[in-house]
Scaffold this active site. Structure first.
Site, PDB file in Angstrom:
ATOM      1  N   ASN A 113       0.845  -1.188   0.000  1.00 46.53           N
ATOM      2  CA  ASN A 113       0.000   0.000   0.000  1.00 46.53           C
ATOM      3  C   ASN A 113       0.885   1.243   0.000  1.00 46.53           C
ATOM      4  OD1 ASN A 113      -2.537   1.422   0.214  1.00 46.53           O
ATOM      5  ND2 ASN A 113      -1.993   1.890   2.327  1.00 46.53           N
ATOM      6  N   HIS A 115       0.763   5.271   1.274  1.00 43.96           N
ATOM      7  CA  HIS A 115       0.024   6.137   2.198  1.00 43.96           C
ATOM      8  C   HIS A 115       0.611   7.543   2.151  1.00 43.96           C
ATOM      9  CE1 HIS A 115      -2.497   7.098   5.632  1.00 43.96           C
ATOM     10  NE2 HIS A 115      -1.456   7.686   6.189  1.00 43.96           N
ATOM     11  N   SER A 142       4.658   7.159   2.000  1.00 46.54           N
ATOM     12  CA  SER A 142       5.335   5.928   2.421  1.00 46.54           C
ATOM     13  C   SER A 142       4.716   4.737   1.703  1.00 46.54           C
ATOM     14  CB  SER A 142       5.167   5.710   3.932  1.00 46.54           C
ATOM     15  OG  SER A 142       5.578   6.831   4.679  1.00 46.54           O
ATOM     16  N   ASP A 151      -2.415   0.943   8.427  1.00 48.19           N
ATOM     17  CA  ASP A 151      -1.240   1.754   8.087  1.00 48.19           C
ATOM     18  C   ASP A 151      -0.066   1.463   9.022  1.00 48.19           C
ATOM     19  OD1 ASP A 151      -2.727   3.018   6.062  1.00 48.19           O
ATOM     20  OD2 ASP A 151      -3.440   4.570   7.437  1.00 48.19           O
TER      21      ASP A 151
END
Length: 218
Positions: A113, A115, A142, A151
């Site tokens: 992912n 972020h 990030s 996260d």
């Protein structure tokens, strides 16, 4: 550590316009990102990122979350759809769903992912406004491995941008997004080249423990 010589099969999940998807598509098409994007899947039927994928000749699928009894039922259907493409890596590129623990465990160590903050700062939503409210001198983005903690997975690489006097959330977001388009393909490239591996829960880059995120240079 073996280096991959074939292309890494990838499935990308989106919910919106797909600007990070486009950055990945461009580098894959240009030959600088050795991946085979087998499908782009969206939970939103009208997401513009689907059109970006079609224009690039990539197969698209829509699996709307509406009509499912709960998150668990949706994620089970999503797993079945994704696994049909046998990906080595699943990439979240603006996929606006909180994933169930079962989904995360199923794709452990191959779920990425991006972020829009310098994690662990500003997990969750509204990161640009929060960075401004808290007077941060730096902001950024990030790329992290996804774990059951929101996260909270190991951060692989970050890009930093200065916060300028007079910034508002929109101007700051635009500057961060430019770096996201550099950052995400680089992290995916590490996986494609076989540079990422694991020892228990420790992430290794080029055979060495990754004890802090790599900082992408301007």
């Amino acid at each position: 550590m073996p280096v991959r010589t074939d292309k890494l099969p990838v499935v990308i999940l989106i919910s919106g316009r797909g600007s990070n998807l486009q950055a990945i598509l461009d580098q894959a098409a240009g030959g600088t990102l050795p991946i085979e994007i087998r499908a782009v899947i969206s939970n939103v039927p009208g997401a513009y990122g689907l059109e970006r994928a079609r224009q690039a000749g990539i197969e698209t699928q829509v699996l709307s979350h509406k009509g499912f009894a709960d998150r668990e039922a949706y994620d089970r259907a999503l797993i079945e759809l994704i696994d049909g493409y046998a990906p080595g890596l699943v990439v979240l590129a603006g996929f606006m769903r909180i994933l169930t623990p079962a989904f995360v465990r199923h794709y452990a160590r191959r779920l990425l992912n991006i972020h829009p903050s310098l994690l662990p700062r500003h997990r969750g939503l509204n990161t640009h406004a929060r960075a401004l409210e808290e007077g941060d001198a730096e902001h950024g983005a990030s790329v992290h491995l996804v774990t059951e903690e929101l996260d909270g997975g190991p951060v692989l690489i970050q890009a930093r941008v200065p916060v300028h006097p007079g910034d508002d959330p929109d101007t700051l977001a635009a500057r961060v997004l430019e770096q996201e388009h550099r950052l995400y393909p680089e992290a995916i490239r590490w996986f494609a080249a076989g540079r990422i591996d694991f020892d228990d829960e420790q992430v290794h880059l080029d055979g060495r423990p990754l004890t802090e995120p790599v900082q992408l240079q301007p």
